[in-house]
Design an enzyme around this catalytic site. Structure first.
Site, PDB file in Angstrom:
ATOM      1  N   ALA A 147     122.160   3.562  26.823  1.00  0.00           N
ATOM      2  CA  ALA A 147     121.663   2.319  27.443  1.00  0.00           C
ATOM      3  C   ALA A 147     122.708   1.636  28.337  1.00  0.00           C
ATOM      4  CB  ALA A 147     121.148   1.343  26.387  1.00  0.00           C
ATOM      5  N   SER A 148     123.626   2.421  28.865  1.00  0.00           N
ATOM      6  CA  SER A 148     124.627   1.830  29.778  1.00  0.00           C
ATOM      7  C   SER A 148     124.055   1.622  31.179  1.00  0.00           C
ATOM      8  CB  SER A 148     125.877   2.713  29.847  1.00  0.00           C
ATOM      9  OG  SER A 148     125.516   4.026  30.224  1.00  0.00           O
ATOM     10  N   THR A 178     118.972   3.708  35.667  1.00  0.00           N
ATOM     11  CA  THR A 178     118.862   2.727  36.764  1.00  0.00           C
ATOM     12  C   THR A 178     119.742   3.154  37.935  1.00  0.00           C
ATOM     13  OG1 THR A 178     118.594   1.057  35.054  1.00  0.00           O
ATOM     14  CG2 THR A 178     119.006   0.254  37.285  1.00  0.00           C
ATOM     15  N   GLU A 219     121.844  12.897  35.235  1.00  0.00           N
ATOM     16  CA  GLU A 219     122.127  11.961  34.145  1.00  0.00           C
ATOM     17  C   GLU A 219     122.848  12.727  33.043  1.00  0.00           C
ATOM     18  OE1 GLU A 219     118.735   9.754  32.843  1.00  0.00           O
ATOM     19  OE2 GLU A 219     119.861   8.623  31.369  1.00  0.00           O
TER      20      GLU A 219
HETATM   21  P1  TTP Z   1     121.249   8.632  26.677  1.00  0.00           P
HETATM   22  O1  TTP Z   1     121.733   9.958  27.106  1.00  0.00           O
HETATM   23  O2  TTP Z   1     122.301   7.618  26.532  1.00  0.00           O
HETATM   24  O3  TTP Z   1     120.179   8.160  27.726  1.00  0.00           O
HETATM   25  P2  TTP Z   1     119.582   6.708  27.974  1.00  0.00           P
HETATM   26  O4  TTP Z   1     118.373   6.938  28.828  1.00  0.00           O
HETATM   27  O5  TTP Z   1     119.382   6.067  26.660  1.00  0.00           O
HETATM   28  O6  TTP Z   1     120.710   5.958  28.767  1.00  0.00           O
HETATM   29  P3  TTP Z   1     120.576   4.944  29.987  1.00  0.00           P
HETATM   30  O7  TTP Z   1     119.865   3.732  29.479  1.00  0.00           O
HETATM   31  O8  TTP Z   1     122.000   4.700  30.355  1.00  0.00           O
HETATM   32  O9  TTP Z   1     119.776   5.632  31.055  1.00  0.00           O
HETATM   33  O10 TTP Z   1     120.501   8.845  25.318  1.00  0.00           O
HETATM   34  C1  TTP Z   1     119.167   9.207  25.104  1.00  0.00           C
HETATM   35  C2  TTP Z   1     118.980   9.354  23.616  1.00  0.00           C
HETATM   36  O11 TTP Z   1     119.412  10.628  23.182  1.00  0.00           O
HETATM   37  C3  TTP Z   1     119.810   8.346  22.815  1.00  0.00           C
HETATM   38  O12 TTP Z   1     119.055   7.920  21.693  1.00  0.00           O
HETATM   39  C4  TTP Z   1     120.999   9.149  22.363  1.00  0.00           C
HETATM   40  C5  TTP Z   1     120.437  10.523  22.191  1.00  0.00           C
HETATM   41  N1  TTP Z   1     121.383  11.617  22.401  1.00  0.00           N
HETATM   42  C6  TTP Z   1     121.842  12.341  21.312  1.00  0.00           C
HETATM   43  O13 TTP Z   1     121.508  12.049  20.158  1.00  0.00           O
HETATM   44  N2  TTP Z   1     122.664  13.408  21.532  1.00  0.00           N
HETATM   45  C7  TTP Z   1     123.079  13.767  22.778  1.00  0.00           C
HETATM   46  O14 TTP Z   1     123.835  14.738  22.922  1.00  0.00           O
HETATM   47  C8  TTP Z   1     122.627  12.986  23.898  1.00  0.00           C
HETATM   48  C9  TTP Z   1     123.078  13.343  25.284  1.00  0.00           C
HETATM   49  C10 TTP Z   1     121.794  11.935  23.658  1.00  0.00           C
HETATM   50 MG    MG Z   2     118.349   7.115  30.791  1.00  0.00          MG
END
Ligand code: TTP
Ligand code: MG
Length: 261
Positions: free
Chosen positions: A56-57, A61, A129
């Site tokens: 969630a960084s 976006t 991403e």
């Molecule tokens: P994020 O990769 O952080 O994607 P996001 O969409 O939440 O980030 P942003 O708001 O910056 O776009 O994580 C997605 C979900 O997947 C989050 O719950 C963490 C999880 N995750 C894992 O458990 N293991 C992993 O290796 C990765 C990359 C994510």
């Molecule tokens: Mg994302």
């Protein structure tokens, strides 16, 4: 606190025998674009940029901002696949019981990230991403250190990872690191509605943050595969979009330079 959630906390620090050799590289907060791309040859045909940062960084976006530029393709993370593999929500299973499911999720994350990296690139600039690297150096590492991933699972995943990065060409020219505090990420997590993530405690975000900083800022853990541009990302969306606008030329420097000459 439920056992599953407690299991996510990166509390114990174990010595890791599999640290990779550190290589020299350039890191820049607001340094010159030319320096950032100093390792790149003059005739750049294609550019691959990975957007990194805590959960969630604001990575999506950031990608959405650049998706509106021509000659850029953006690959958002395969989260939908992690939430639905043959009708199983693997992401939810992992958050419910990380000790049981972390290895399964991380194996699938590694596969789906690899699939992203090797997709044929059809336009000059690709923004992705995350990367296969942060999945391993941040998430897998955290599971291992917090004992939600047994040493044998970690060993198998590491063998797979090492084989992949040795034998598959994974081009990355620049890492854009969205640097946030764990508190900001927690606030943003609360205001979005991924139900699986409701159990994430602040300590989990703190542990991931430390691993990111060790890797990309302090350079005390693993090889950094490309130069890093750090963008402070605790600001609101408007200010973040303004920063992307200000940084756009630097991020896309090899192409901006060419079109301006
Ligand atoms: P994020 O990769 O952080 O994607 P996001 O969409 O939440 O980030 P942003 O708001 O910056 O776009 O994580 C997605 C979900 O997947 C989050 O719950 C963490 C999880 N995750 C894992 O458990 N293991 C992993 O290796 C990765 C990359 C994510
Ligand atoms: Mg994302």
């Amino acid at each position: 606190m439920p056992l599953a959630v407690r299991g996510l906390l990166g509390v114990s620090v174990r010595c890791c025998s599999h640290f990779h050799r550190l290589v020299p590289r350039s890191r820049s907060r607001w340094g010159s674009a030319a320096r950032l791309y100093s390792n790149k040859s003059k005739e750049v045909e294609k550019l691959v940029i990975c957007v990194e940062g805590n959960i969630a960084s604001g990575k999506t976006t950031c990608l959405e901002y650049f998706a509106n530029s021509c000659n850029i393709e953006t690959l958002t993370e395969p989260v939908p696949k992690w939430r639905n593999i043959w009708n199983h929500n693997l992401l939810a299973l992992m958050y419910e019981d990380p000790s049981r499911w972390a290895i399964t999720l991380q194996t699938y994350v590694q596969l789906t990230m690899l699939q992203q990296h090797i997709l044929p690139q059809t336009v000059p600039v690709r923004m992705i991403e995350r990367s296969i690297y942060s999945a391993k150096y941040v998430f897998v590492e955290n599971h291992y250190r917090s004992s939600t991933m047994p040493a044998v699972d970690y060993a198998v995943l590491t063998e797979w990872f090492n084989w992949i990065v040795t034998n598959v060409h994974i081009p990355i020219d620049l890492i854009v690191y969205l640097q946030t505090t764990p508190e900001t990420c927690q606030e943003r997590l609360k205001s979005r509605c991924r139900t699986e993530e409701k159990v994430i405690p602040l300590e989990y975000l703190e542990a991931l943050h430390q691993l990111y900083e060790d890797w990309l800022i302090r350079e005390t853990s693993f090889t950094v595969p490309a130069p890093v541009l750090v963008i402070p990302a605790d600001h609101d969306v408007q200010k973040m979009l303004k920063q992307y606008e200000d940084q756009k030329e630097k991020i896309l420097y090899p192409f901006c330079k060419r079109s301006s000459t």
